[in-house]
Design an enzyme around this catalytic site. Structure first.
Site, PDB file in Angstrom:
ATOM      1  N   GLU A   1     -25.176  76.199  -8.014  1.00 45.40           N
ATOM      2  CA  GLU A   1     -25.653  75.114  -7.157  1.00 45.40           C
ATOM      3  C   GLU A   1     -27.176  75.098  -7.163  1.00 45.40           C
ATOM      4  O   GLU A   1     -27.816  75.898  -6.476  1.00 45.40           O
ATOM      5  CB  GLU A   1     -25.213  75.349  -5.718  1.00 45.40           C
ATOM      6  CG  GLU A   1     -23.753  75.258  -5.503  1.00 45.40           C
ATOM      7  CD  GLU A   1     -23.481  74.991  -4.032  1.00 45.40           C
ATOM      8  OE1 GLU A   1     -23.147  73.842  -3.728  1.00 45.40           O
ATOM      9  OE2 GLU A   1     -23.628  75.898  -3.215  1.00 45.40           O
TER      10      GLU A   1
ATOM     11  N   HIS B   1     -24.152  81.495  -0.446  1.00 46.94           N
ATOM     12  CA  HIS B   1     -24.591  80.096  -0.467  1.00 46.94           C
ATOM     13  C   HIS B   1     -26.107  80.048  -0.307  1.00 46.94           C
ATOM     14  O   HIS B   1     -26.692  80.859   0.405  1.00 46.94           O
ATOM     15  CB  HIS B   1     -23.900  79.325   0.666  1.00 46.94           C
ATOM     16  CG  HIS B   1     -24.079  77.843   0.530  1.00 46.94           C
ATOM     17  ND1 HIS B   1     -25.240  77.209   0.892  1.00 46.94           N
ATOM     18  CD2 HIS B   1     -23.263  76.878   0.049  1.00 46.94           C
ATOM     19  CE1 HIS B   1     -25.121  75.902   0.640  1.00 46.94           C
ATOM     20  NE2 HIS B   1     -23.930  75.682   0.126  1.00 46.94           N
TER      21      HIS B   1
HETATM   22  O1  LIG Z   1     -23.917  72.435  -0.312  1.00 43.51           O
HETATM   23  C1  LIG Z   1     -23.149  72.095  -1.156  1.00 43.51           C
HETATM   24  C2  LIG Z   1     -22.058  72.941  -1.515  1.00 43.51           C
HETATM   25  O2  LIG Z   1     -22.107  74.156  -0.864  1.00 43.51           O
HETATM   26  C3  LIG Z   1     -23.235  70.796  -1.833  1.00 43.51           C
HETATM   27  O3  LIG Z   1     -23.454  69.826  -0.901  1.00 43.51           O
HETATM   28  P1  LIG Z   1     -23.612  68.302  -1.362  1.00 43.51           P
HETATM   29  O4  LIG Z   1     -22.418  67.979  -2.177  1.00 43.51           O
HETATM   30  O5  LIG Z   1     -23.687  67.534  -0.082  1.00 43.51           O
HETATM   31  O6  LIG Z   1     -24.871  68.237  -2.170  1.00 43.51           O
END
Ligand SMILES: O=C(CO)COP(=O)(O)O
Length: 366
Positions: free
Chosen positions: A278, A208
């Protein structure tokens, strides 16, 4: 001061040559290797390589990392003025609010079918036992598409794994949010892949962006973690994504390719890997990637897998999107051909969370 990049450095690093302007060594040029996302500075290629390989800082004498995050910046000099400069150096602005640490629960929704869709929802909340129970109750009561349409995986902090696993409806699964890079041992505070397997938790999230940036996990370290977790039988959600600076400098695709390559270098069987794209700038910011931006990166990732792993892996690996997904934008994102699911944080605190799960059917309804 001059900035350049070095070919051997991964994306996101710069090299700076700083000229000393005063003192007996005036005119001497000091080279710094800087990891932009963490702000860490290193004085030698050897130290950078060690850091990239292990994700940790080389053992050094006490006090050789100064308050700017320079590693061994004072090495070799040990002069009073350097120590003073180090002491007076301004600390970088911390991106993380250590006084208000968010407890996090991640809900991952993963389509079980080969050709199906994979939303991955992350749930952020003050994670007390009572609150966790409430969330599980809401989930347990929700009417969502069946398991053959959407695979739901809930990922609470370690301390709540067993609780959630025990209470959660049987058609939803559980994931850990991290695990140690190798076999367990004398690593106080770490949780090994073996322990997660022992709890019968089938999934783990690795790499992450918060771990990469706040805990300095390098691409290679994440690749090692993914390979080890897979070797123990865990299924892995491997997170990748670029920072705002990297996007603005046009290096998004190079960054995610390098992150994926570090995983591909260590992994031979992709059957149990889900890639979670992400963009760091979209996580928890309310700034969602547009469906076109998400689709562009997902498509490029698929092409990368096709060219560098295999056509089969490219076709079967689920690539899910995370970063400010909510009830309002989920359908449009879900409709994109290469978006196979979501990883959602903030929005999963709200009733719209169920709508996000339901958006798993968007492509099927076409
Ligand atoms: O951190 C995230 C997934 O790991 C995404 O978070 P948000 O959906 O709050 O932007």
């Amino acid at each position: 001061m001059m900035s350049e990049s070095a070919n051997w450095l991964p994306p996101g690093w710069i090299v700076q040559d700083r000229v000393r302007t005063s003192g007996a060594t005036a005119g001497t040029v000091d080279k710094y290797y800087i990891e932009r996302v963490s702000g860490r500075r290193f004085r030698s290629k050897k130290e950078v390589q060690y850091y990239l390989e292990t994700g940790t800082l080389k053992n050094k004498k006490r006090g050789t990392e100064n308050s700017e995050g320079d590693v061994n910046a004072a090495q070799g000099s040990g002069s009073h003025s350097n120590k003073k400069a180090s002491k007076n150096a301004k600390r970088p602005e911390m991106k993380f609010d250590y006084l208000n640490v968010p407890d996090r629960i991640e809900w991952i929704l993963i389509d079980a079918k080969e050709d199906a869709w994979t939303p991955f929802i992350e749930f952020k909340k003050n994670g007390t036992t009572e609150e966790v129970k409430k969330i599980v109750t809401i989930l347990n009561e929700a009417e969502v598409p069946s398991e053959d349409v959407v695979e739901v995986v809930v990922s609470p902090p370690f301390v709540f794994l067993s609780l959630v696993k025990g209470l959660l409806r049987p058609d939803f699964q559980v994931a850990a949010q991290n695990c140690w890079v190798r076999k367990g041992g004398a690593f106080t505070g770490e949780i090994s892949a073996e322990m997660i397997v022992n709890l019968s938790v089938p999934w783990v999230i690795l790499g992450h962006s918060e771990r990469r940036s706040l805990l300095n996990e390098s691409n290679e370290f994440v690749g090692d973690k993914v390979a080890y977790a897979l070797s123990k039988g865990l299924k892995v959600i491997a997170c990748i994504g670029e920072t705002l600076e990297q996007r603005e400098s046009g290096s998004t695709l190079a960054v995610v390719a390098a992150q994926t390559k570090a995983i591909a270098d260590k992994v031979t069987n992709w059957a149990n890997v889900v890639l979670a794209y992400e963009p760091v700038w979209a996580i928890g910011t309310g700034k969602v990637a547009t469906p076109a931006q998400a689709q562009e990166v997902h498509l490029e990732l698929r092409k990368w897998l096709h060219d560098n792993v295999s056509a089969e892996v490219a076709a079967s690996t689920r690539i899910i999107y995370g970063g400010s997904v909510n009830g309002a934008n989920c359908k449009e994102l879900a409709a994109k051909p290469d978006v196979d699911g979501f990883l959602v944080g903030g929005a999963s605190l709200k009733p719209e969370f169920i709508d996000i799960i339901k958006s798993a059917t968007v492509k099927k309804d076409d």
